[in-house]
Design a protein around this motif. Structure first.
Motif, PDB file in Angstrom:
ATOM      1  N   ALA A  37       4.709   8.487  -9.836  1.00 54.85           N
ATOM      2  CA  ALA A  37       5.389   7.646 -10.832  1.00 54.85           C
ATOM      3  C   ALA A  37       6.012   6.416 -10.176  1.00 54.85           C
ATOM      4  O   ALA A  37       5.921   5.302 -10.698  1.00 54.85           O
ATOM      5  CB  ALA A  37       6.450   8.457 -11.563  1.00 54.85           C
ATOM      6  N   CYS A  38       6.629   6.605  -9.031  1.00 54.38           N
ATOM      7  CA  CYS A  38       7.271   5.507  -8.305  1.00 54.38           C
ATOM      8  C   CYS A  38       6.235   4.486  -7.846  1.00 54.38           C
ATOM      9  O   CYS A  38       6.391   3.273  -8.067  1.00 54.38           O
ATOM     10  CB  CYS A  38       8.032   6.083  -7.108  1.00 54.38           C
ATOM     11  SG  CYS A  38       8.860   4.857  -6.096  1.00 54.38           S
ATOM     12  N   LEU A  42       5.843   0.593  -9.007  1.00 55.63           N
ATOM     13  CA  LEU A  42       5.889  -0.519  -8.045  1.00 55.63           C
ATOM     14  C   LEU A  42       4.689  -1.443  -8.243  1.00 55.63           C
ATOM     15  O   LEU A  42       4.837  -2.676  -8.239  1.00 55.63           O
ATOM     16  CB  LEU A  42       5.927   0.002  -6.607  1.00 55.63           C
ATOM     17  CG  LEU A  42       7.232   0.628  -6.140  1.00 55.63           C
ATOM     18  CD1 LEU A  42       7.054   1.272  -4.766  1.00 55.63           C
ATOM     19  CD2 LEU A  42       8.361  -0.397  -6.120  1.00 55.63           C
ATOM     20  N   LEU A  43       3.519  -0.860  -8.417  1.00 55.80           N
ATOM     21  CA  LEU A  43       2.317  -1.673  -8.644  1.00 55.80           C
ATOM     22  C   LEU A  43       2.432  -2.461  -9.948  1.00 55.80           C
ATOM     23  O   LEU A  43       2.078  -3.642  -9.990  1.00 55.80           O
ATOM     24  CB  LEU A  43       1.068  -0.796  -8.636  1.00 55.80           C
ATOM     25  CG  LEU A  43       0.733  -0.122  -7.297  1.00 55.80           C
ATOM     26  CD1 LEU A  43      -0.468   0.796  -7.458  1.00 55.80           C
ATOM     27  CD2 LEU A  43       0.501  -1.142  -6.193  1.00 55.80           C
ATOM     28  N   ASN A 117      17.953   6.074  -4.477  1.00 61.01           N
ATOM     29  CA  ASN A 117      17.993   7.491  -4.156  1.00 61.01           C
ATOM     30  C   ASN A 117      17.467   8.313  -5.333  1.00 61.01           C
ATOM     31  O   ASN A 117      18.155   8.504  -6.328  1.00 61.01           O
ATOM     32  CB  ASN A 117      19.422   7.915  -3.802  1.00 61.01           C
ATOM     33  CG  ASN A 117      19.479   9.345  -3.301  1.00 61.01           C
ATOM     34  OD1 ASN A 117      18.510  10.084  -3.375  1.00 61.01           O
ATOM     35  ND2 ASN A 117      20.627   9.729  -2.789  1.00 61.01           N
ATOM     36  N   ALA A 118      16.236   8.779  -5.194  1.00 61.97           N
ATOM     37  CA  ALA A 118      15.623   9.644  -6.210  1.00 61.97           C
ATOM     38  C   ALA A 118      15.381  11.025  -5.618  1.00 61.97           C
ATOM     39  O   ALA A 118      14.321  11.619  -5.775  1.00 61.97           O
ATOM     40  CB  ALA A 118      14.337   9.031  -6.735  1.00 61.97           C
ATOM     41  N   ARG A 137       9.833   6.438 -11.679  1.00 68.30           N
ATOM     42  CA  ARG A 137       9.715   5.054 -12.177  1.00 68.30           C
ATOM     43  C   ARG A 137      11.022   4.291 -12.001  1.00 68.30           C
ATOM     44  O   ARG A 137      11.031   3.131 -11.596  1.00 68.30           O
ATOM     45  CB  ARG A 137       9.296   5.052 -13.651  1.00 68.30           C
ATOM     46  CG  ARG A 137       7.836   5.399 -13.877  1.00 68.30           C
ATOM     47  CD  ARG A 137       7.383   5.106 -15.309  1.00 68.30           C
ATOM     48  NE  ARG A 137       8.217   5.745 -16.315  1.00 68.30           N
ATOM     49  CZ  ARG A 137       8.003   6.965 -16.813  1.00 68.30           C
ATOM     50  NH1 ARG A 137       6.987   7.677 -16.393  1.00 68.30           N
ATOM     51  NH2 ARG A 137       8.797   7.456 -17.738  1.00 68.30           N
ATOM     52  N   GLU A 138      12.128   4.948 -12.313  1.00 68.63           N
ATOM     53  CA  GLU A 138      13.432   4.294 -12.205  1.00 68.63           C
ATOM     54  C   GLU A 138      13.750   3.918 -10.759  1.00 68.63           C
ATOM     55  O   GLU A 138      14.330   2.860 -10.494  1.00 68.63           O
ATOM     56  CB  GLU A 138      14.527   5.184 -12.778  1.00 68.63           C
ATOM     57  CG  GLU A 138      15.875   4.515 -12.856  1.00 68.63           C
ATOM     58  CD  GLU A 138      15.921   3.293 -13.770  1.00 68.63           C
ATOM     59  OE1 GLU A 138      16.815   2.452 -13.557  1.00 68.63           O
ATOM     60  OE2 GLU A 138      15.078   3.160 -14.686  1.00 68.63           O
ATOM     61  N   ALA A 139      13.374   4.743  -9.807  1.00 66.20           N
ATOM     62  CA  ALA A 139      13.604   4.427  -8.394  1.00 66.20           C
ATOM     63  C   ALA A 139      12.883   3.142  -8.015  1.00 66.20           C
ATOM     64  O   ALA A 139      13.433   2.293  -7.298  1.00 66.20           O
ATOM     65  CB  ALA A 139      13.151   5.579  -7.507  1.00 66.20           C
TER      66      ALA A 139
END
Length: 154
Positions: A37-38, A42-43, A117-118, A137-139
């Motif tokens: 998800a992260c 980012l992409l 921090n996730a 996603r939030e991170a």
């Protein structure tokens, strides 16, 4: 907000940023989903694949050591910590959650590098699954935004 000469930046524009991600392997099903998800976010935010460095470490207590190595390189605009600590029957949960969390915060302050921090701290597997995609996603969003905030202070 950031000064007339700098204009108002798009705080979620990632195309010129370099991001380091440290992922704990412990509870790997959850941390793999956090990473997916992260990375995907980012992409979407425009961070170029070759400017994303991803490393895995054994667990949440090892995450800060790898983050520190990245911070010392001074190659990154922001860093991201990914992990999952699920409460067990012993005090170990509190130890790992408290120590990893305080170490991540200390590194961000000491190196003046934004660290999203996730590292999830949850009661059970169900809570972790419910949070893995949203927190991943939030991170990414926090890392990109804070990279711009820090860059534009002053």
């Amino acid at each position: 907000m950031f000064g007339a000469d700098k204009g108002t930046p798009n705080l979620l524009e990632g195309k010129k940023l370099s991001i380091g991600i440290v992922q704990a392997r412990f509870n790997e099903g959850i941390t793999d989903a956090l990473y997916a998800a992260c990375h995907g976010e980012l992409l979407k935010l425009g961070v170029v694949e070759k400017h994303i460095v991803h490393v895995k470490v054994p667990g949440a207590l090892e995450v800060p050591v790898a983050l520190q190595a990245m911070a010392e390189r001074d190659d990154f605009d922001a860093l991201i910590a990914l992990g999952c600590i699920i409460r067990g029957e012993t005090y170990h949960f509190e130890l790992v959650a408290n120590e990893s969390g305080s170490a991540v915060t200390r590194l961000a302050l000491d190196y003046q590098v934004p660290i999203a921090n996730a590292i999830l701290t949850v009661e059970n597997q169900e809570q972790a699954v419910a949070r893995q995609e949203v927190n991943g996603r939030e991170a990414a969003r926090v890392a990109v935004e804070m990279a711009h905030v820090i860059e534009n202070i002053g």
